[in-house]
Design a protein around this motif. Structure first.
Motif, PDB file in Angstrom:
ATOM      1  N   LEU A 182       9.002   4.800   6.726  1.00 34.18           N
ATOM      2  CA  LEU A 182       8.100   5.288   5.685  1.00 34.18           C
ATOM      3  C   LEU A 182       6.846   4.426   5.653  1.00 34.18           C
ATOM      4  O   LEU A 182       6.915   3.218   5.410  1.00 34.18           O
ATOM      5  CB  LEU A 182       8.797   5.251   4.324  1.00 34.18           C
ATOM      6  CG  LEU A 182       8.029   5.835   3.152  1.00 34.18           C
ATOM      7  CD1 LEU A 182       7.864   7.342   3.318  1.00 34.18           C
ATOM      8  CD2 LEU A 182       8.757   5.539   1.860  1.00 34.18           C
ATOM      9  N   LEU A 183       5.709   5.051   5.926  1.00 33.31           N
ATOM     10  CA  LEU A 183       4.415   4.379   5.792  1.00 33.31           C
ATOM     11  C   LEU A 183       3.828   4.808   4.457  1.00 33.31           C
ATOM     12  O   LEU A 183       3.647   6.005   4.212  1.00 33.31           O
ATOM     13  CB  LEU A 183       3.479   4.773   6.932  1.00 33.31           C
ATOM     14  CG  LEU A 183       3.918   4.346   8.334  1.00 33.31           C
ATOM     15  CD1 LEU A 183       2.973   4.924   9.383  1.00 33.31           C
ATOM     16  CD2 LEU A 183       3.959   2.845   8.429  1.00 33.31           C
ATOM     17  N   TRP A 200      -1.797  -0.033   4.016  1.00 37.24           N
ATOM     18  CA  TRP A 200      -0.556   0.642   4.371  1.00 37.24           C
ATOM     19  C   TRP A 200       0.583  -0.363   4.482  1.00 37.24           C
ATOM     20  O   TRP A 200       0.398  -1.468   4.984  1.00 37.24           O
ATOM     21  CB  TRP A 200      -0.711   1.347   5.716  1.00 37.24           C
ATOM     22  CG  TRP A 200      -1.604   2.532   5.677  1.00 37.24           C
ATOM     23  CD1 TRP A 200      -2.969   2.542   5.839  1.00 37.24           C
ATOM     24  CD2 TRP A 200      -1.223   3.884   5.457  1.00 37.24           C
ATOM     25  NE1 TRP A 200      -3.449   3.819   5.729  1.00 37.24           N
ATOM     26  CE2 TRP A 200      -2.394   4.673   5.501  1.00 37.24           C
ATOM     27  CE3 TRP A 200      -0.006   4.520   5.229  1.00 37.24           C
ATOM     28  CZ2 TRP A 200      -2.383   6.056   5.329  1.00 37.24           C
ATOM     29  CZ3 TRP A 200       0.003   5.899   5.066  1.00 37.24           C
ATOM     30  CH2 TRP A 200      -1.170   6.649   5.104  1.00 37.24           C
ATOM     31  N   THR A 201       1.764   0.041   4.024  1.00 34.57           N
ATOM     32  CA  THR A 201       2.967  -0.780   4.196  1.00 34.57           C
ATOM     33  C   THR A 201       4.031   0.057   4.899  1.00 34.57           C
ATOM     34  O   THR A 201       4.062   1.283   4.758  1.00 34.57           O
ATOM     35  CB  THR A 201       3.524  -1.275   2.846  1.00 34.57           C
ATOM     36  OG1 THR A 201       3.798  -0.156   2.015  1.00 34.57           O
ATOM     37  CG2 THR A 201       2.565  -2.222   2.162  1.00 34.57           C
ATOM     38  N   CYS A 202       4.870  -0.620   5.628  1.00 37.91           N
ATOM     39  CA  CYS A 202       5.934   0.038   6.376  1.00 37.91           C
ATOM     40  C   CYS A 202       7.279  -0.414   5.825  1.00 37.91           C
ATOM     41  O   CYS A 202       7.541  -1.615   5.706  1.00 37.91           O
ATOM     42  CB  CYS A 202       5.827  -0.328   7.855  1.00 37.91           C
ATOM     43  SG  CYS A 202       7.193   0.293   8.857  1.00 37.91           S
ATOM     44  N   LYS A 258       7.945  -6.162  13.839  1.00 35.33           N
ATOM     45  CA  LYS A 258       7.346  -7.072  12.864  1.00 35.33           C
ATOM     46  C   LYS A 258       6.434  -6.276  11.940  1.00 35.33           C
ATOM     47  O   LYS A 258       5.760  -5.354  12.353  1.00 35.33           O
ATOM     48  CB  LYS A 258       6.521  -8.146  13.563  1.00 35.33           C
ATOM     49  CG  LYS A 258       7.325  -9.039  14.468  1.00 35.33           C
ATOM     50  CD  LYS A 258       7.820 -10.237  13.730  1.00 35.33           C
ATOM     51  CE  LYS A 258       8.453 -11.209  14.691  1.00 35.33           C
ATOM     52  NZ  LYS A 258       9.782 -11.554  14.355  1.00 35.33           N
ATOM     53  N   GLY A 259       6.427  -6.638  10.676  1.00 40.32           N
ATOM     54  CA  GLY A 259       5.578  -5.963   9.721  1.00 40.32           C
ATOM     55  C   GLY A 259       6.208  -4.757   9.056  1.00 40.32           C
ATOM     56  O   GLY A 259       5.610  -4.139   8.211  1.00 40.32           O
ATOM     57  N   CYS A 260       7.405  -4.408   9.455  1.00 39.05           N
ATOM     58  CA  CYS A 260       8.102  -3.274   8.853  1.00 39.05           C
ATOM     59  C   CYS A 260       9.370  -3.835   8.194  1.00 39.05           C
ATOM     60  O   CYS A 260      10.174  -4.477   8.858  1.00 39.05           O
ATOM     61  CB  CYS A 260       8.442  -2.241   9.902  1.00 39.05           C
ATOM     62  SG  CYS A 260       8.818  -0.626   9.239  1.00 39.05           S
ATOM     63  N   ALA A 261       9.528  -3.586   6.907  1.00 42.60           N
ATOM     64  CA  ALA A 261      10.634  -4.173   6.154  1.00 42.60           C
ATOM     65  C   ALA A 261      11.781  -3.190   6.024  1.00 42.60           C
ATOM     66  O   ALA A 261      11.583  -1.986   5.875  1.00 42.60           O
ATOM     67  CB  ALA A 261      10.158  -4.592   4.768  1.00 42.60           C
ATOM     68  N   ALA A 262      12.995  -3.709   6.066  1.00 41.81           N
ATOM     69  CA  ALA A 262      14.189  -2.904   5.855  1.00 41.81           C
ATOM     70  C   ALA A 262      14.432  -2.731   4.371  1.00 41.81           C
ATOM     71  O   ALA A 262      14.116  -3.610   3.567  1.00 41.81           O
ATOM     72  CB  ALA A 262      15.395  -3.559   6.523  1.00 41.81           C
TER      73      ALA A 262
END
Length: 137
Positions: free
Chosen positions: A106-107, A114-116, A128-132
């Motif tokens: 989900l962006l 923007w966050t991932c 990297k840069g995308c959180a669970a």
């Protein structure tokens, strides 16, 4: 007496044991690689729509699959787009490996960028840069 040529049974068993040990190490690593590659491909496809999303918002046009000229699904994602200042681009992974089955990326757009985030995907498989999500591991 004639010299016999070839391998003994013990030598062949040692070779088979070595191949078995290497396979026991390589197969789980390859599975992890496949999962990470699928997540990275899905993220790349979803991220490719960020600039079009921004352009539509800046021009006052409603963000939709049609306006973004986006397919409903690709080999890696089934897309869902949400309009608004805090709009989202969601990629539900298509045919993922078992360890990330049911996973989505989900962006989310906000005033700061923007966050991932992801759901049903452990952080081990995320770039990297995308959180669970908290329940994904």
């Amino acid at each position: 007496m004639k010299n016999q040529k070839g391998f003994t049974l013990i030598e062949l068993m040692v070779v088979v044991a070595i191949i078995g040990i290497l396979a026991a190490i390589a197969i789980p690593q390859y599975s992890k690689y496949q999962a990470r590659a699928k997540v990275s491909a899905g993220l790349a496809e979803a991220a490719s729509y960020k600039s079009g999303f921004e352009d539509l918002l800046n021009s006052g046009t409603t963000v939709s699959q049609t306006n973004l000229n986006a397919p409903a699904s690709t080999g890696n994602c089934t897309f869902t787009f949400t309009d608004g200042v805090t709009g989202t681009i969601q990629c539900a992974l298509v045919n993922p490996p078992t360890v990330i089955a049911g996973g989505t990326i989900l962006l989310t757009r906000s005033s700061t960028g923007w966050t991932c985030t992801s759901s049903a995907i452990a952080s081990t498989y995320l770039p990297k840069g995308c959180a669970a999500a908290a329940n994904a591991g």
